[in-house]
Design an enzyme around this catalytic site. Structure first.
Site, PDB file in Angstrom:
ATOM      1  N   SER A 157     -58.916 -24.759  33.416  1.00  9.66           N
ATOM      2  CA  SER A 157     -58.886 -25.071  34.845  1.00  9.66           C
ATOM      3  C   SER A 157     -57.563 -24.731  35.521  1.00  9.66           C
ATOM      4  CB  SER A 157     -59.206 -26.546  35.066  1.00  9.66           C
ATOM      5  OG  SER A 157     -60.546 -26.824  34.691  1.00  9.66           O
TER       6      SER A 157
ATOM      7  N   GLU B 179       0.803  -1.211   0.000  1.00 11.50           N
ATOM      8  CA  GLU B 179       0.000   0.000   0.000  1.00 11.50           C
ATOM      9  C   GLU B 179       0.843   1.272   0.000  1.00 11.50           C
ATOM     10  OE1 GLU B 179      -3.187   0.390  -0.350  1.00 11.50           O
ATOM     11  OE2 GLU B 179      -3.734  -1.735  -0.329  1.00 11.50           O
TER      12      GLU B 179
END
Length: 795
Positions: free
Chosen positions: A452, A73
């Site tokens: 129930s 780079e």
């Protein structure tokens, strides 16, 4: 002209200088990491977030990795002052020839300036701005600081930012574990993250890697041997997949939603939050296994619904096409998907993808009687082709080692939730058969009639009004006008037991008895009292049907309610997130829930030390839901449900410290069991998402109870039997099994613990008197003691 040009350039540069961003803003760019969800013991459950940004100190970056980037780079990085004049000259020549800015000449410093401050447009002004900003960076920051910014923030493809995140994504390694070849591969990505990517373009990536290796050798960073080994190394990059240690997607999604609510949609996924839940891995695995087993058993009882889908003209499709079709189907644990590629009367070939084929014989499809209705199945297959056909998309299940049978994802749904009654911590939760199949979380979001299972809260309200377990209620025919005509509730067996004690009414789940009780103590009073358990007023109908569970509740709400019976009467709030840490491990949130006083409720071994979580207190910080004496009575009666009531199947667990209640709604559309041991509450629901009936025999004591038993048998394996302490203010009273009144006779009686203020009025504020049946002259063929014996059996 020279003066005018110089003046003009000065004006342009001055304007650009004024618009330059501040270098200090670099420090404000936050790094990003995914949101991670863990169990209570640190096992990874899920990872959320599309981007990864991992920051590391410059000292943690291997020098050879730095050299790899510098070599490709910016080879003169440590020599220039931010601008490489040779590179710029090369770029200027390119502009002169083409008329466009087609080449770079950018240094690493200029790339930092461009990537984090400027637009990607290739214009002269932008280039000048980039140069000026690069100079400013070099003046303010050291070379190491600039390089650290570059390596920590540059884009590497696949939503990975920073070299550390890239190393994890492509190689599942830390930076110091990378090989020379892997370093060169990563160094080749920033220039073209897509074109040079080893996952999407391996040939191009290999060329780029070897080019960088040559550069590294040319600059003396590696020798010939290193170059040879690295340049001949095969590509080893593979996509990062989180190592999920516990698949509990319903819980992970609950945690994700809560974090998004706390931190917002954006911050939730980028702050690297580590969320530790209350989930116990072992209990969660048992919950998933029990629920799937129970739903699959229901499946077997009610028949085969046919293929999930059908592939037309399968002979014309190649392997790749079939793989794509199968890959598009939902993944369901334990039930791999396949397509039938051939079928005869004796066998069928099933393609499972990736070249794998299984064979089904008649024995492997014999169970698959066709589903007709919830109460009717067709005949058992006599040939394999009676069950499957070419093109059918089906599921398989491994019944034995190496033996696969025809299966299907159950049409019935279910949920299981388990809480710690001490503080409401969610220990396990299954919201359905498989999250991939249906993301609807039935444990939390399914509001169904509780049937129930709601009755215990009504009976607790009665005890709160002055009734006792010995008080009589009328299990008799009842009717009253309603908006739809005459309301005539019935018992499940269609029979009547007459005046019976509340203890019997609860254990036998007598509908008419509880309707009589609420009618006497008033619906308004019952609804007001039941709010103490955490139920919203609007979830309970303002009429007598409320007593039969005609309202709505999610499984987790029932679990919260039953926790008050398990912990001695305290109201706790279910919670999932225990603590939250940031990416560096700093504590951001620590849940300190109100706790019940379990030492006040359970007898403990004198040598047993109580260990509380950090920050917890012995003080019963949780608010009271009910009087501990009422909790004691309710616990005793709910144990009778298992010992002699509607859930006697649970006696198989051979524990006398478990209690609970069955529940079934009209036409068996919902099957429930809510039960507990003082250290763990769990609730199971089974039903159809479309609210269709489950079929004959699918009551709470069958479908739901079986799942609950399978789960609790494993969950309680290492938990000692608990002994409940009798609260102060209770006295033993011998009461008649028939009349409920105080008696001295040991025959036909039992000891009932009554709150001391009610020991002389065991029948409650509105007594029902027991009337013995009128004796009639017995027939010669009937023994004289037949009627009394029958009455004894009823009670």
């Amino acid at each position: 002209m020279a003066l005018i040009g110089t003046f003009g350039a000065a004006v342009v540069l001055s304007a650009i200088e004024a618009d330059l961003p501040q270098v200090d803003a670099l420090a404000e760019v936050e790094f990003e990491e995914p949101l991670r969800i863990f169990t209570a013991h640190g096992a990874l459950m899920a990872e959320f977030g599309v981007q990864r940004r991992r920051a590391v100190a410059f000292e943690e970056i291997p020098p050879l990795l730095i050299n790899a980037f510098v070599s490709v780079e910016d080879s003169r990085y440590f020599e220039h002052s931010g601008i490489d004049m040779i590179g710029l000259a090369r770029a200027a020549v390119s502009v002169a020839k083409s008329g466009e800015a087609t080449q770079g000449g950018s240094t690493i410093t200029m790339q930092v300036a461009r990537n984090f401050f400027l637009s990607p447009d290739k214009t002269i002004k932008r280039k000048l701005t980039e140069i000026l900003l690069a100079w400013r960076l070099e003046a303010r920051l050291s070379k190491e600081e600039i390089l650290s910014l570059y390596l920590n923030k540059i884009f590497f493809g696949h939503r990975s930012y920073g070299v550390a995140a890239a190393a994890e994504f492509y190689y599942q390694k830390t930076l110091d574990e990378l090989t020379v070849a892997e370093m060169a591969m990563l160094a080749g990505l920033p220039k073209a993250p897509s074109a040079n990517n080893p996952l999407s373009n391996p040939e191009r990536a290999l060329e780029r890697r070897n080019f960088i290796l040559e550069r590294m050798r040319g600059f003396g960073y590696i020798d010939d041997t290193d170059f040879l080994l690295a340049s001949t190394a095969p590509l080893s990059a593979r996509r990062y997949v989180p190592t999920i240690e516990l698949h509990a997607d319903y819980l992970a999604e609950m945690a994700r939603q809560e974090i998004v609510q706390r931190y917002g949609e954006e911050d939730a996924y980028r702050l690297g939050l580590r969320v530790y839940t209350t989930v116990d891995e072992t209990l969660q695995l048992e919950a998933d296994a029990a629920l799937r087993k129970g739903l699959m058993a229901y499946n077997q009882r009610h028949g085969y619904h046919g293929p999930e889908a059908t592939v037309e003209d399968i002979a014309a499709k190649d392997v790749d096409a079939l793989d794509a079709i199968l890959a598009a189907r939902p993944r369901v644990p334990g039930l791999p998907v396949g397509v039938v590629i051939s079928a005869t009367g004796s066998s069928a070939e099933v393609y499972l993808g990736d070249g794998e084929v299984r064979t089904l014989g008649l024995a492997q499809v014999k169970w698959a009687r066709r589903f007709k209705t919830e109460n009717w199945r067709g005949e058992a297959p006599r040939r394999v082709t009676d069950a499957v056909a070419v093109g059918d998309v089906i599921r398989l299940r491994e019944a034995k080692a190496g033996e696969w049978v025809l299966a299907q994802v159950p049409k019935v749904s279910g949920a299981l939730v388990a809480l710690a009654p001490e503080d409401g911590a969610i220990r396990a939760l299954s919201g359905g058969y498989a999250f991939e199949w249906s993301k609807f979380n039935r444990a939390v979001d399914a509001k169904r009639q509780p049937g129930s299972t709601f009755k215990p809260f009504v009976f607790a309200a009665a005890l709160g009004k002055g009734y006792t377990p010995a008080s009589l209620v009328k299990d008799e025919r009842f009717e009253m006008p309603s908006a739809n005509g005459i309301w005539r509730p019935k018992n499940a067996d269609g029979k009547f037991m007459g005046p019976i004690r509340i203890r019997v009414a609860l254990s036998k789940s007598r509908n008419l008895a509880i309707v009589d009780l609420v009618n006497r103590m008033s619906v308004d009073y019952a609804r007001e009292y039941i709010q103490n358990f955490g139920f919203a007023l609007d979830s309970m109908p303002p009429d007598l049907s409320m007593a039969l569970g005609s309202g709505s509740a999610a499984p987790i709400e029932l679990a919260r309610g039953f926790a008050a019976f398990a912990n001695g009467g305290y109201r706790v709030l279910p919670y999932l997130i225990d603590r939250i840490e940031d990416a560096q491990g700093n504590l951001l949130f620590d849940e300190r829930p109100p706790r019940a006083c379990m030492d006040c409720w359970i007898e403990t071994d004198e040598e047993e030390a109580t260990v509380l979580p950090i920050g917890a207190s012995d003080d019963p910080q949780a608010p009271r839901a009910i009087d501990p004496r009422i909790a004691f009575n309710m616990d005793s009666m709910l144990k009778d449900v298992i010992q002699s009531g509607t859930a006697t199947r649970a006696k198989r667990l051979q524990r006398d410290d478990i209690a609970g209640k069955t529940g079934t709604t009209n036409e068996s559309r919902d099957s429930w069991f809510a039960g507990y041991q003082p250290r763990l509450v769990s609730v199971v629901w089974v039903g159809r998402d479309d609210n269709k009936p489950l079929g004959r025999g699918e009551w709470g004591g069958t479908a739901a109870l079986g799942i609950w038993m399978d789960f609790m048998e494993q969950a309680l394996a290492d938990i000692p039997v608990a002994t409940i302490k009798q609260p102060e203010g209770m006295v033993p009273v011998r009461i008649s099994l028939r009349s409920g009144e105080k008696t001295r006779s040991k025959s036909g009686s039992r000891i009932e613990f009554i709150r001391d203020e009610y020991q002389l009025m065991t029948l409650g504020p509105d007594p029902v008197k027991y009337a013995a049946p009128v004796a009639s002259r017995p027939r010669k063929t009937v023994p004289k003691r037949t009627a009394p014996r029958m009455l004894d059996e009823l009670f």
